[in-house]
Design an enzyme around this catalytic site. Sequence first.
Site, mmCIF file in Angstrom:
data_model
loop_
_atom_site.group_PDB
_atom_site.id
_atom_site.type_symbol
_atom_site.label_atom_id
_atom_site.label_comp_id
_atom_site.label_asym_id
_atom_site.label_seq_id
_atom_site.Cartn_x
_atom_site.Cartn_y
_atom_site.Cartn_z
ATOM 1 N N TYR A 35 20.171 37.755 28.833
ATOM 2 C CA TYR A 35 19.557 36.540 28.277
ATOM 3 C C TYR A 35 19.354 35.447 29.334
ATOM 4 O O TYR A 35 19.273 34.268 28.995
ATOM 5 C CB TYR A 35 20.407 36.004 27.123
ATOM 6 C CG TYR A 35 20.188 36.750 25.809
ATOM 7 C CD1 TYR A 35 18.905 36.909 25.280
ATOM 8 C CD2 TYR A 35 21.252 37.271 25.095
ATOM 9 C CE1 TYR A 35 18.685 37.577 24.092
ATOM 10 C CE2 TYR A 35 21.042 37.944 23.885
ATOM 11 C CZ TYR A 35 19.760 38.088 23.389
ATOM 12 O OH TYR A 35 19.549 38.739 22.206
ATOM 13 N N LYS A 51 22.415 44.240 17.043
ATOM 14 C CA LYS A 51 23.384 43.247 17.498
ATOM 15 C C LYS A 51 24.691 43.370 16.701
ATOM 16 O O LYS A 51 24.714 44.015 15.640
ATOM 17 C CB LYS A 51 22.788 41.850 17.309
ATOM 18 C CG LYS A 51 21.551 41.598 18.168
ATOM 19 C CD LYS A 51 21.036 40.187 17.914
ATOM 20 C CE LYS A 51 19.856 39.859 18.796
ATOM 21 N NZ LYS A 51 19.436 38.451 18.609
ATOM 22 N N VAL A 111 18.932 32.427 12.085
ATOM 23 C CA VAL A 111 18.496 32.845 13.427
ATOM 24 C C VAL A 111 19.649 33.419 14.256
ATOM 25 O O VAL A 111 19.460 34.325 15.060
ATOM 26 C CB VAL A 111 17.775 31.688 14.174
ATOM 27 C CG1 VAL A 111 18.739 30.571 14.540
ATOM 28 C CG2 VAL A 111 17.040 32.199 15.402
ATOM 29 N N GLU A 143 15.293 45.464 30.922
ATOM 30 C CA GLU A 143 16.398 45.657 29.973
ATOM 31 C C GLU A 143 16.871 47.111 29.940
ATOM 32 O O GLU A 143 18.070 47.367 29.875
ATOM 33 C CB GLU A 143 15.971 45.168 28.587
ATOM 34 C CG GLU A 143 15.822 43.642 28.567
ATOM 35 C CD GLU A 143 15.138 43.097 27.327
ATOM 36 O OE1 GLU A 143 14.810 43.881 26.419
ATOM 37 O OE2 GLU A 143 14.915 41.866 27.267
ATOM 38 N N ARG A 202 8.248 44.904 17.924
ATOM 39 C CA ARG A 202 8.400 43.467 17.639
ATOM 40 C C ARG A 202 7.853 43.120 16.251
ATOM 41 O O ARG A 202 8.416 42.301 15.534
ATOM 42 C CB ARG A 202 7.673 42.624 18.698
ATOM 43 C CG ARG A 202 8.231 42.770 20.099
ATOM 44 C CD ARG A 202 9.448 41.928 20.350
ATOM 45 N NE ARG A 202 9.193 40.497 20.274
ATOM 46 C CZ ARG A 202 10.103 39.564 20.527
ATOM 47 N NH1 ARG A 202 11.346 39.905 20.865
ATOM 48 N NH2 ARG A 202 9.806 38.285 20.426
ATOM 49 N N ASN A 260 20.374 37.585 13.369
ATOM 50 C CA ASN A 260 19.078 38.240 13.139
ATOM 51 C C ASN A 260 19.071 39.748 13.415
ATOM 52 O O ASN A 260 18.026 40.365 13.533
ATOM 53 C CB ASN A 260 17.948 37.501 13.851
ATOM 54 C CG ASN A 260 18.110 37.480 15.359
ATOM 55 O OD1 ASN A 260 19.027 38.071 15.898
ATOM 56 N ND2 ASN A 260 17.200 36.805 16.038
ATOM 57 N N HIS A 278 17.615 43.158 18.442
ATOM 58 C CA HIS A 278 16.888 42.677 19.617
ATOM 59 C C HIS A 278 15.850 43.710 19.999
ATOM 60 O O HIS A 278 16.099 44.908 19.891
ATOM 61 C CB HIS A 278 17.825 42.477 20.810
ATOM 62 C CG HIS A 278 17.084 42.383 22.107
ATOM 63 N ND1 HIS A 278 16.514 41.218 22.549
ATOM 64 C CD2 HIS A 278 16.754 43.337 23.012
ATOM 65 C CE1 HIS A 278 15.868 41.462 23.691
ATOM 66 N NE2 HIS A 278 16.008 42.740 23.992
HETATM 67 P P1 GTP Z 1 15.576 38.839 20.804
HETATM 68 O O1 GTP Z 1 14.874 40.067 20.395
HETATM 69 O O2 GTP Z 1 17.042 38.830 20.429
HETATM 70 O O3 GTP Z 1 15.353 38.500 22.274
HETATM 71 O O4 GTP Z 1 14.949 37.698 19.917
HETATM 72 P P2 GTP Z 1 13.581 36.954 20.090
HETATM 73 O O5 GTP Z 1 12.842 37.498 21.271
HETATM 74 O O6 GTP Z 1 12.908 36.988 18.779
HETATM 75 O O7 GTP Z 1 14.058 35.496 20.408
HETATM 76 P P3 GTP Z 1 14.440 34.820 21.817
HETATM 77 O O8 GTP Z 1 14.375 35.813 22.932
HETATM 78 O O9 GTP Z 1 13.654 33.569 21.924
HETATM 79 O O10 GTP Z 1 15.946 34.427 21.555
HETATM 80 C C1 GTP Z 1 16.973 35.364 21.745
HETATM 81 C C2 GTP Z 1 17.995 35.226 20.658
HETATM 82 O O11 GTP Z 1 18.590 33.946 20.724
HETATM 83 C C3 GTP Z 1 17.438 35.307 19.230
HETATM 84 O O12 GTP Z 1 17.309 36.613 18.764
HETATM 85 C C4 GTP Z 1 18.473 34.542 18.441
HETATM 86 O O13 GTP Z 1 19.574 35.380 18.120
HETATM 87 C C5 GTP Z 1 18.891 33.496 19.432
HETATM 88 N N1 GTP Z 1 18.164 32.262 19.201
HETATM 89 C C6 GTP Z 1 16.856 32.013 19.428
HETATM 90 N N2 GTP Z 1 16.527 30.770 19.076
HETATM 91 C C7 GTP Z 1 17.660 30.220 18.617
HETATM 92 C C8 GTP Z 1 17.994 28.943 18.105
HETATM 93 O O14 GTP Z 1 17.167 28.046 17.992
HETATM 94 N N3 GTP Z 1 19.283 28.758 17.747
HETATM 95 C C9 GTP Z 1 20.215 29.719 17.869
HETATM 96 N N4 GTP Z 1 21.473 29.480 17.495
HETATM 97 N N5 GTP Z 1 19.945 30.936 18.325
HETATM 98 C C10 GTP Z 1 18.687 31.175 18.709
HETATM 99 MG MG MG Z 2 13.678 37.773 23.207
#
Ligand code: GTP
Ligand code: MG
Length: 149
Positions: free
Chosen positions: A49, A9, A109, A126, A85, A112, A115
């Site tokens: 997303y 990212k 968060v 994707e 993952r 991070n 992805h």
């Molecule tokens: P990805 O690999 O990026 O998809 O992450 P993930 O699968 O571990 O998490 P998810 O798909 O649920 O969320 C996608 C992205 O949204 C995360 O990687 C974070 O960058 C962001 N995100 C998730 N939860 C939160 C939150 O509670 N607050 C904020 N600000 N960002 C969040």
């Molecule tokens: Mg995700």
Amino acid sequence: NERTFIAVKPDGVQRRLVGEIVRRFEKKGFKLVALKLVMASEELLKEHYWHLRNRPFYNRLVRDMSSGPIVAMVWQGLDVIKTGRKMMGETSPSDSMPATIRGDNGVEVRRNAIHGSDSVESAHREISLWFQETELSSWDVCSTNWIYS
Ligand code: GTP
Ligand code: MG
């Protein structure tokens, strides 16, 4: 052979974690199938997303992801989705174990660094969203027989 979409990212690129992240996937034994540095359009990110569209952080997430270049990659190998993952750690870096990518590189968060696709379906979706078929390379890694029995 399974494939997954992995992206460094904008915060990860700014923090110079590209080499570190590529190194971990290479070292693990996965095969790099595609890689490019891109400024993602808002349109692409909204689609990427889409499943989070009703979350309060959705708009900010799309904005964060368009704040700089992303390194988009496809990696291939045995159980690469699940293992990738695990290598990443939890969504929040503060919940992530040391020795994971997020556990070793961050605290928040929103920042991070990486992805990774979370299922076979999302990986397919994707990869075709981020890459043309012609951008994916099929090639033989000479160490394959030493990684797989
Ligand atoms: P990805 O690999 O990026 O998809 O992450 P993930 O699968 O571990 O998490 P998810 O798909 O649920 O969320 C996608 C992205 O949204 C995360 O990687 C974070 O960058 C962001 N995100 C998730 N939860 C939160 C939150 O509670 N607050 C904020 N600000 N960002 C969040
Ligand atoms: Mg995700």
